[in-house]
Design a protein around this motif. Structure first.
Motif, PDB file in Angstrom:
ATOM      1  N   ARG A 116       0.833  -1.199   0.000  1.00  0.00           N
ATOM      2  CA  ARG A 116       0.000   0.000   0.000  1.00  0.00           C
ATOM      3  C   ARG A 116       0.875   1.259   0.000  1.00  0.00           C
ATOM      4  NH1 ARG A 116      -3.500   1.385   5.247  1.00  0.00           N
ATOM      5  NH2 ARG A 116      -4.894   2.995   4.451  1.00  0.00           N
ATOM      6  N   ARG A 152      -1.694   1.019  10.240  1.00  0.00           N
ATOM      7  CA  ARG A 152      -3.135   0.827   9.978  1.00  0.00           C
ATOM      8  C   ARG A 152      -3.988   1.755  10.837  1.00  0.00           C
ATOM      9  NH1 ARG A 152      -4.706  -2.830   5.926  1.00  0.00           N
ATOM     10  NH2 ARG A 152      -2.651  -3.151   5.067  1.00  0.00           N
ATOM     11  N   ALA A 179      -5.824  11.602  -0.737  1.00  0.00           N
ATOM     12  CA  ALA A 179      -6.019  10.194  -1.100  1.00  0.00           C
ATOM     13  C   ALA A 179      -6.185   9.330   0.150  1.00  0.00           C
ATOM     14  CB  ALA A 179      -4.835   9.694  -1.936  1.00  0.00           C
ATOM     15  N   ILE A 180      -5.371   9.603   1.175  1.00  0.00           N
ATOM     16  CA  ILE A 180      -5.484   8.827   2.417  1.00  0.00           C
ATOM     17  C   ILE A 180      -6.834   9.085   3.068  1.00  0.00           C
ATOM     18  CG2 ILE A 180      -4.549   8.589   4.763  1.00  0.00           C
ATOM     19  CD1 ILE A 180      -1.770   9.225   3.537  1.00  0.00           C
ATOM     20  N   HIS A 181      -7.247  10.348   3.043  1.00  0.00           N
ATOM     21  CA  HIS A 181      -8.546  10.711   3.602  1.00  0.00           C
ATOM     22  C   HIS A 181      -9.672  10.009   2.845  1.00  0.00           C
ATOM     23  CE1 HIS A 181     -11.857  13.883   4.158  1.00  0.00           C
ATOM     24  NE2 HIS A 181     -11.832  13.101   5.200  1.00  0.00           N
ATOM     25  N   ASP A 182      -9.534   9.925   1.510  1.00  0.00           N
ATOM     26  CA  ASP A 182     -10.561   9.260   0.692  1.00  0.00           C
ATOM     27  C   ASP A 182     -10.674   7.778   1.012  1.00  0.00           C
ATOM     28  OD1 ASP A 182     -11.213  11.611  -0.479  1.00  0.00           O
ATOM     29  OD2 ASP A 182     -10.025  11.298  -2.308  1.00  0.00           O
ATOM     30  N   GLU A 183      -9.608   7.196   1.538  1.00  0.00           N
ATOM     31  CA  GLU A 183      -9.680   5.785   1.949  1.00  0.00           C
ATOM     32  C   GLU A 183     -10.468   5.609   3.235  1.00  0.00           C
ATOM     33  OE1 GLU A 183      -6.007   3.614   2.189  1.00  0.00           O
ATOM     34  OE2 GLU A 183      -5.181   4.638   0.436  1.00  0.00           O
ATOM     35  N   GLY A 184     -10.857   6.708   3.875  1.00  0.00           N
ATOM     36  CA  GLY A 184     -11.676   6.598   5.076  1.00  0.00           C
ATOM     37  C   GLY A 184     -10.920   6.796   6.372  1.00  0.00           C
TER      38      GLY A 184
END
Lengths: 236, 283
Positions: A116, A152, A179-184
């Protein structure tokens, strides 16, 4: 996700943060802005367990963190990207990332975590056997973010991720944060680049001299004349 | 100029003596490099181990190898106990010099009280065993000490390099707060490493008992040269400590053969000073 209530922190004997309350909801991106020396770093470092609070409550997903020994805090899904990166400079890039997944739960997913991180930052795959101290500033910041992602986290604490980086690298860094924020992943972002921080955040707090003096949606903050003058360089 | 045989003998003797330097340096280098504790008591522990090996052998007729099996774990425990003491009193890099100097003096007195200041020699059947490699004599005991040092140094290197605990120790040596934020419990690892360091002192002690003549003041005889080895090898670097041991051991014995024994310390400390001048970033 994160609830901070009436938190006071003394740092080196002198009080640094007074009576601060803030929230970060699950999957939310919250910015903390304010001048140098306002106590922003002290605040996020304390949430990550680096300092003991003097008073107040830090709760993450219902668990009280303030009294835990620092190496237990990360078990509750919090990971820190500290100011100045603070990499393990005499260790390789991959070893730095492996310290990120040191806690048991994350260690089991080491391989997936590395994939990742190398997916987000392909240059780090090429440099994975290089000493972290030998990388450029931007690449070191990637390692610092990657190290935190390896844990994680459900809540990522980002302390001045764009400090000292070239403008083009800053753009890339904010794209990664998005992008990290979009992953939740929920993010608490401390940032001196106020314009960029307000662009990306769902909500923001203004911290001055250790106290929260304003807070709310970015649009509302942008309209406040005091904030326009002090942080956005707009004369009224 | 000495003959080729004498030079060859000097190289071999130096290498073997260097192995023992490396073994002594190993534990010191680990605690200094990874825990930021300069443990002057390390030499006292090694000498205590030597006297205990001697005592178990002469009074109880226990073979030195059996003695080592008893002593090494006991020293592991002793190392943990010492570290608990250091942690309790928040000993820092600088104060560790004073505290461990004090412990070394106390241990020297304890040794002197039990065994007096007389020289002691532990006679064993294999003390003089050796084989000939061409014209050069290779003493078996010293070869075994050297191989033990090499095995421990390589194993320790691999442990630090490839295991999570080893990586965590190196990370915490650089930034304990950040390592802690990722779940590293440095205090537990520090206990483990201190135990290991003392266990290495115990193992070195067994060989010192077999190879050297024992006297309480030996503690201070090792100090200078092993410090040089630790610094030349790089703090916290086990293989470096071993190689530096070989380097110092050989340079000493070649100096003794070519010039005179009195010049030997000059050469090893010149190497150290040269390194500090030209590569200061290594320390």
């Amino acid at each position: 996700m994160l609830e901070v209530r009436e938190l006071s922190i003394a740092y080196g004997g002198a009080p640094a943060v007074w009576d601060v309350s803030l929230d970060v909801g699950a999957g939310e991106l919250v910015a903390v802005i304010g001048p140098n020396g306002a106590g922003k770093s002290t605040l996020v470092n304390t949430i990550a367990g680096l300092h003991r609070p003097r008073a107040g409550v830090i709760r993450c997903a219902g668990v009280e963190l303030g009294a835990l020994p620092s190496h237990r805090v990360c078990r509750h899904g919090i990971a820190l990207v500290p100011e100045g990166r603070r990499l393990f400079t005499r260790m390789t890039v991959e070893e730095n990332l492996e310290i990120g997944c040191y806690r048991d739960e994350a260690r089991a997913e080491r391989a997936a975590g590395l994939e990742r991180v190398y997916g987000l930052f392909p240059i780090l795959r090429e440099r994975r056997r290089q000493l972290a101290g030998s990388l450029s500033g931007g690449q070191q910041q990637m390692v610092a973010i990657g190290r935190a992602m390896m844990a994680r986290p459900r809540l990522l604490l980002l302390d001045e991720p764009s400090l000292g980086l070239a403008p083009a690298v800053v753009d890339a860094m904010f794209a990664i944060i998005r992008a990290i924020h979009d992953e939740g992943v929920a993010i608490l972002l401390v940032e001196q680049n106020v314009i960029r921080a307000l662009d990306i955040a769902n909500r923001a707090y203004v911290l001055e001299e250790g106290r929260i003096v304003a807070g709310g949606a970015p649009d509302a903050l942008r309209r406040e004349s005091r904030i326009r003058e002090a942080y956005l360089g707009v004369a009224n | 100029m000495p003959s080729a045989t004498l030079l060859g003998q000097a190289v071999v003797s130096g290498l073997l003596a260097g192995g023992l330097y490396g073994l002594l340096a190993l534990g010191l280098s680990l605690s200094w490099g990874l825990l930021r504790l300069v443990n002057l008591a390390h030499f006292a522990l090694a000498l205590l181990g030597a006297y205990l090996t001697y005592q178990l052998g002469t009074a109880l007729h226990l073979s030195p190898w059996v003695a080592a099996i008893v002593l090494v774990p006991a020293f592991f425990g002793l190392g943990i106990a010492l570290h608990l003491l250091f942690a309790r009193f928040r000993v820092t890099e600088f104060t560790s010099l004073l505290v461990t100097f004090g412990i070394a003096v106390i241990l020297e007195s304890v040794i002197q009280w039990f065994w007096t200041a007389d020289y002691r020699r532990y006679e064993t059947p294999y003390a003089s065993a050796s084989f000939k490699l061409g014209p050069v004599f290779v003493p078996l005991l010293e070869l075994f000490a050297c191989l033990t040092a090499a095995t421990l140094a390589l194993a320790t290197w691999a442990w630090l390099r490839f295991t999570y605990v080893g990586k965590a120790l190196r990370a915490a040596a650089e930034d304990p707060a950040i390592a802690g934020a990722f779940g590293v419990d440095h205090r537990r690892h520090a206990l483990l490493l201190s135990g290991l360091s003392a266990a290495y002192a115990g193992a070195a002690g067994t060989f010192i008992a077999l190879i050297a003549t024992l006297a309480p003041s030996q503690i201070w005889a090792w100090l200078g040269v092993v410090f040089a080895v630790v610094i030349i090898g790089g703090l916290g670097n086990p293989v470096g400590a071993l190689l530096a041991g070989f380097l110092i051991g050989m340079s000493e014995s070649i100096t003794m053969a070519v010039v005179a024994p009195a010049w030997a310390p000059l050469v090893s400390f010149s190497i150290l000073i040269g390194l500090l001048i030209f590569r200061p970033e290594r320390v």
